[in-house]
Design a protein around this motif. Structure first.
Motif, PDB file in Angstrom:
ATOM      1  N   ASP A 273       0.809  -1.226   0.000  1.00  0.00           N
ATOM      2  CA  ASP A 273       0.000   0.000   0.000  1.00  0.00           C
ATOM      3  C   ASP A 273       0.834   1.264   0.000  1.00  0.00           C
ATOM      4  OD1 ASP A 273      -2.421  -1.466   0.020  1.00  0.00           O
ATOM      5  OD2 ASP A 273      -2.308  -1.692   2.192  1.00  0.00           O
ATOM      6  N   GLY A 274       2.088   1.160  -0.407  1.00  0.00           N
ATOM      7  CA  GLY A 274       2.897   2.368  -0.582  1.00  0.00           C
ATOM      8  C   GLY A 274       2.430   3.170  -1.785  1.00  0.00           C
ATOM      9  N   ILE A 275       1.869   2.478  -2.772  1.00  0.00           N
ATOM     10  CA  ILE A 275       1.237   3.115  -3.929  1.00  0.00           C
ATOM     11  C   ILE A 275      -0.124   2.464  -4.141  1.00  0.00           C
ATOM     12  CG2 ILE A 275       3.367   3.799  -5.091  1.00  0.00           C
ATOM     13  CD1 ILE A 275       3.135   1.281  -6.823  1.00  0.00           C
ATOM     14  N   ASP A 276      -1.001   3.165  -4.850  1.00  0.00           N
ATOM     15  CA  ASP A 276      -2.339   2.642  -5.141  1.00  0.00           C
ATOM     16  C   ASP A 276      -2.388   1.927  -6.482  1.00  0.00           C
ATOM     17  OD1 ASP A 276      -3.352   3.942  -2.786  1.00  0.00           O
ATOM     18  OD2 ASP A 276      -3.357   5.829  -3.919  1.00  0.00           O
ATOM     19  N   VAL A 277      -1.659   2.478  -7.451  1.00  0.00           N
ATOM     20  CA  VAL A 277      -1.649   1.953  -8.827  1.00  0.00           C
ATOM     21  C   VAL A 277      -0.200   1.819  -9.279  1.00  0.00           C
ATOM     22  CG1 VAL A 277      -2.289   2.427 -11.234  1.00  0.00           C
ATOM     23  CG2 VAL A 277      -3.890   2.984  -9.385  1.00  0.00           C
ATOM     24  N   ALA A 278       0.089   0.731  -9.974  1.00  0.00           N
ATOM     25  CA  ALA A 278       1.437   0.505 -10.499  1.00  0.00           C
ATOM     26  C   ALA A 278       1.400   0.482 -12.020  1.00  0.00           C
ATOM     27  CB  ALA A 278       2.008  -0.808  -9.982  1.00  0.00           C
ATOM     28  N   LEU A 279       2.386   1.127 -12.640  1.00  0.00           N
ATOM     29  CA  LEU A 279       2.612   0.986 -14.075  1.00  0.00           C
ATOM     30  C   LEU A 279       3.854   0.120 -14.218  1.00  0.00           C
ATOM     31  CD1 LEU A 279       1.967   1.696 -17.044  1.00  0.00           C
ATOM     32  CD2 LEU A 279       3.594   3.590 -16.814  1.00  0.00           C
ATOM     33  N   VAL A 280       3.661  -1.116 -14.686  1.00  0.00           N
ATOM     34  CA  VAL A 280       4.744  -2.091 -14.670  1.00  0.00           C
ATOM     35  C   VAL A 280       4.399  -3.179 -15.687  1.00  0.00           C
ATOM     36  CG1 VAL A 280       3.684  -3.457 -12.820  1.00  0.00           C
ATOM     37  CG2 VAL A 280       6.169  -3.471 -13.072  1.00  0.00           C
ATOM     38  N   GLY A 281       5.360  -4.022 -15.999  1.00  0.00           N
ATOM     39  CA  GLY A 281       5.103  -5.113 -16.925  1.00  0.00           C
ATOM     40  C   GLY A 281       4.060  -6.069 -16.377  1.00  0.00           C
ATOM     41  N   SER A 282       3.139  -6.509 -17.230  1.00  0.00           N
ATOM     42  CA  SER A 282       2.040  -7.353 -16.749  1.00  0.00           C
ATOM     43  C   SER A 282       2.512  -8.725 -16.281  1.00  0.00           C
ATOM     44  CB  SER A 282       0.977  -7.503 -17.848  1.00  0.00           C
ATOM     45  OG  SER A 282       1.555  -7.888 -19.069  1.00  0.00           O
ATOM     46  N   GLU A 283       3.747  -9.115 -16.657  1.00  0.00           N
ATOM     47  CA  GLU A 283       4.268 -10.395 -16.178  1.00  0.00           C
ATOM     48  C   GLU A 283       4.399 -10.406 -14.657  1.00  0.00           C
ATOM     49  OE1 GLU A 283       7.944  -7.913 -16.227  1.00  0.00           O
ATOM     50  OE2 GLU A 283       6.133  -8.081 -17.458  1.00  0.00           O
ATOM     51  N   THR A 284       4.589  -9.226 -14.049  1.00  0.00           N
ATOM     52  CA  THR A 284       4.739  -9.174 -12.594  1.00  0.00           C
ATOM     53  C   THR A 284       3.465  -9.602 -11.874  1.00  0.00           C
ATOM     54  OG1 THR A 284       4.148  -6.821 -12.559  1.00  0.00           O
ATOM     55  CG2 THR A 284       6.482  -7.353 -12.684  1.00  0.00           C
ATOM     56  N   SER A 285       2.318  -9.334 -12.480  1.00  0.00           N
ATOM     57  CA  SER A 285       1.053  -9.766 -11.868  1.00  0.00           C
ATOM     58  C   SER A 285       0.951 -11.292 -11.872  1.00  0.00           C
ATOM     59  CB  SER A 285      -0.139  -9.147 -12.605  1.00  0.00           C
ATOM     60  OG  SER A 285      -0.250  -9.634 -13.939  1.00  0.00           O
ATOM     61  N   ILE A 286       1.537 -11.910 -12.890  1.00  0.00           N
ATOM     62  CA  ILE A 286       1.544 -13.378 -12.970  1.00  0.00           C
ATOM     63  C   ILE A 286       2.421 -13.959 -11.868  1.00  0.00           C
ATOM     64  CG2 ILE A 286       2.247 -15.344 -14.397  1.00  0.00           C
ATOM     65  CD1 ILE A 286       1.491 -13.671 -16.857  1.00  0.00           C
ATOM     66  N   TYR A 287       3.580 -13.365 -11.655  1.00  0.00           N
ATOM     67  CA  TYR A 287       4.495 -13.858 -10.626  1.00  0.00           C
ATOM     68  C   TYR A 287       3.872 -13.729  -9.232  1.00  0.00           C
ATOM     69  CZ  TYR A 287       7.966 -13.454 -14.418  1.00  0.00           C
ATOM     70  OH  TYR A 287       8.652 -13.562 -15.603  1.00  0.00           O
ATOM     71  N   VAL A 288       3.198 -12.611  -8.979  1.00  0.00           N
ATOM     72  CA  VAL A 288       2.548 -12.407  -7.675  1.00  0.00           C
ATOM     73  C   VAL A 288       1.412 -13.409  -7.481  1.00  0.00           C
ATOM     74  CG1 VAL A 288       1.103 -10.820  -6.338  1.00  0.00           C
ATOM     75  CG2 VAL A 288       3.184  -9.981  -7.429  1.00  0.00           C
ATOM     76  N   TYR A 289       0.619 -13.602  -8.505  1.00  0.00           N
ATOM     77  CA  TYR A 289      -0.513 -14.536  -8.440  1.00  0.00           C
ATOM     78  C   TYR A 289      -0.030 -15.952  -8.145  1.00  0.00           C
ATOM     79  CZ  TYR A 289      -4.863 -16.843  -9.971  1.00  0.00           C
ATOM     80  OH  TYR A 289      -6.016 -17.588 -10.034  1.00  0.00           O
ATOM     81  N   ALA A 290       1.109 -16.321  -8.730  1.00  0.00           N
ATOM     82  CA  ALA A 290       1.654 -17.673  -8.549  1.00  0.00           C
ATOM     83  C   ALA A 290       2.112 -17.916  -7.120  1.00  0.00           C
ATOM     84  CB  ALA A 290       2.811 -17.897  -9.516  1.00  0.00           C
ATOM     85  N   GLN A 291       2.310 -16.854  -6.342  1.00  0.00           N
ATOM     86  CA  GLN A 291       2.734 -16.987  -4.953  1.00  0.00           C
ATOM     87  C   GLN A 291       1.557 -17.111  -3.991  1.00  0.00           C
ATOM     88  OE1 GLN A 291       5.205 -13.536  -4.323  1.00  0.00           O
ATOM     89  NE2 GLN A 291       6.755 -14.211  -5.786  1.00  0.00           N
ATOM     90  N   ASP A 292       0.369 -17.354  -4.569  1.00  0.00           N
ATOM     91  CA  ASP A 292      -0.850 -17.539  -3.773  1.00  0.00           C
ATOM     92  C   ASP A 292      -1.171 -16.334  -2.906  1.00  0.00           C
ATOM     93  OD1 ASP A 292      -1.318 -20.128  -4.776  1.00  0.00           O
ATOM     94  OD2 ASP A 292       0.065 -20.984  -3.316  1.00  0.00           O
ATOM     95  N   SER A 293      -0.991 -15.144  -3.467  1.00  0.00           N
ATOM     96  CA  SER A 293      -1.315 -13.923  -2.736  1.00  0.00           C
ATOM     97  C   SER A 293      -2.825 -13.833  -2.520  1.00  0.00           C
ATOM     98  CB  SER A 293      -0.833 -12.705  -3.541  1.00  0.00           C
ATOM     99  OG  SER A 293      -1.300 -11.509  -2.970  1.00  0.00           O
ATOM    100  N   ASN A 294      -3.215 -13.445  -1.311  1.00  0.00           N
ATOM    101  CA  ASN A 294      -4.641 -13.303  -1.006  1.00  0.00           C
ATOM    102  C   ASN A 294      -5.252 -12.076  -1.669  1.00  0.00           C
ATOM    103  OD1 ASN A 294      -4.731 -15.594   0.661  1.00  0.00           O
ATOM    104  ND2 ASN A 294      -3.975 -14.422   2.418  1.00  0.00           N
ATOM    105  N   ASP A 295      -4.423 -11.083  -1.933  1.00  0.00           N
ATOM    106  CA  ASP A 295      -4.899  -9.834  -2.526  1.00  0.00           C
ATOM    107  C   ASP A 295      -3.964  -9.482  -3.685  1.00  0.00           C
ATOM    108  OD1 ASP A 295      -6.406  -7.598  -2.949  1.00  0.00           O
ATOM    109  OD2 ASP A 295      -5.741  -6.518  -1.156  1.00  0.00           O
TER     110      ASP A 295
END
Length: 330
Positions: free
Chosen positions: A77-99
């Motif tokens: 929550d240091g930022i609300d929105v990120a502009l970044v490569g969409s592959e990063t969302s895949i890596y986070v999702y693969a770590q079983d993030s709750n949010d």
């Protein structure tokens, strides 16, 4: 005494007026970009042309210098929105993030790097790279994965047919190329054009043209933030869409003048030619919708690079197109 009463009434109404104005203050959105890049021109246009302000938003932009730092900022929550490569969302999702992070608006739709050579090539062929000393990008990042994908498309094994170096931080790659004995490097604009203008390199090919459409750089937010702030995210996306349309309809020289303050060390002519290069190859998305065909191209590139996480990569889970569709259909 009567004058004092009148003054008191006027003061009261003044305070009520200021209070009413205060209730209409803009909403602040903290936006973190993965790096400062001319590739993100529409984002800077949205700020400079006042498109966010028109939507009642104050966007606080910060550059976080790296995908890992950007995602850490978003998830904490240091930022609300990120502009970044969409592959990063895949890596986070693969770590079983709750949010986990959800992609809601696409900004760029091709790779943004160019192949730069130390020596001029009058008739470049991709097979010329075989046996060369090649300065690559970070393992697992989009530039490197797209670079490997393109090389393989041309029958080149990046790890066996090249002497591939990936031990240089992103910000130091141009300097390392200049000072080292590397023959080729992948560079973004305007760095590629600056190097060419100064006689230190030659732009000989575009990875963006070779790789096709991919959701290369995307605005994303945590799932919970999208649910709790849907109206503000819709306003944010509308401002980005206005900027995308403005960039599409405006000549490169005017775009360069509009965003020059973000690149104070770069000559205006270089900014203009770099923007034109990106426009001519369709790098800037013309609307914020991230479609499934682009997503599938992305996952193919990640899989080819051997970076695909275990488990299903769900387009439905990781991409929200409803907001973008509402915006462009209004």
């Amino acid at each position: 005494m009567r004058k004092m009463k009148i003054f008191g009434v006027i003061l009261c109404f003044t305070l009520l007026f200021l209070s009413a104005c205060g209730s209409n203050e803009n909403t602040t959105i903290k936006l973190g970009e993965v790096t400062r890049s001319l590739f993100y021109a529409p984002q800077y246009v949205a700020i400079e042309k006042g498109f966010f302000e028109e939507e009642g938003l104050d966007v606080e932009l910060q550059t976080l210098w790296g995908g890992d730092k950007t995602m850490t900022g978003l998830l904490s929550d240091g930022i609300d929105v990120a502009l970044v490569g969409s592959e990063t969302s895949i890596y986070v999702y693969a770590q079983d993030s709750n949010d986990y992070a959800v992609n809601f608006a696409q900004l760029t739709q091709t790779d943004g790097t160019f192949l730069v050579a130390k020596e001029a090539h009058s008739d470049f062929k991709w097979e010329d790279l075989k046996g060369s000393n090649f300065l690559g990008q970070r393992k697992g990042g989009m530039p490197q994965m797209v670079g490997e994908f393109v090389l393989k498309q041309h029958g080149i094994d990046p790890h066996n047919d090249l002497s591939l170096h990936q031990n240089i931080d992103f910000a130091n790659i141009p300097g390392a190329f200049l000072s080292g004995d590397y023959e080729y490097v992948q560079l973004f604009e305007p760095t590629a054009s600056v190097m060419e203008k100064e006689g230190n390199g030659h732009v000989i090919a575009s990875f963006g043209e070779e790789s096709g459409h991919v959701p290369y750089t995307v605005f994303m937010a945590k799932q919970s933030y999208l649910v709790d702030n849907k109206e503000n995210i819709e306003k944010f996306t509308r401002a980005i869409y206005k900027a995308q349309q403005w960039v599409q309809e405006t000549d490169s020289a005017e775009i360069a003048e509009t965003i020059q303050s973000y690149f104070e060390d770069v000559d205006l002519d270089i900014l203009t030619s770099s923007i034109e290069r990106y426009k001519s190859q369709g790098s800037f998305a013309t609307d914020p919708i991230l479609d499934e065909e682009e997503w599938n191209n992305l996952t193919n590139i990640i899989e080819e690079a051997g970076e695909i996480p275990d488990g299903e990569i769900s387009y439905e889970e990781l991409v929200n197109t409803e907001i973008a569709e509402e915006v462009i259909n209004q």
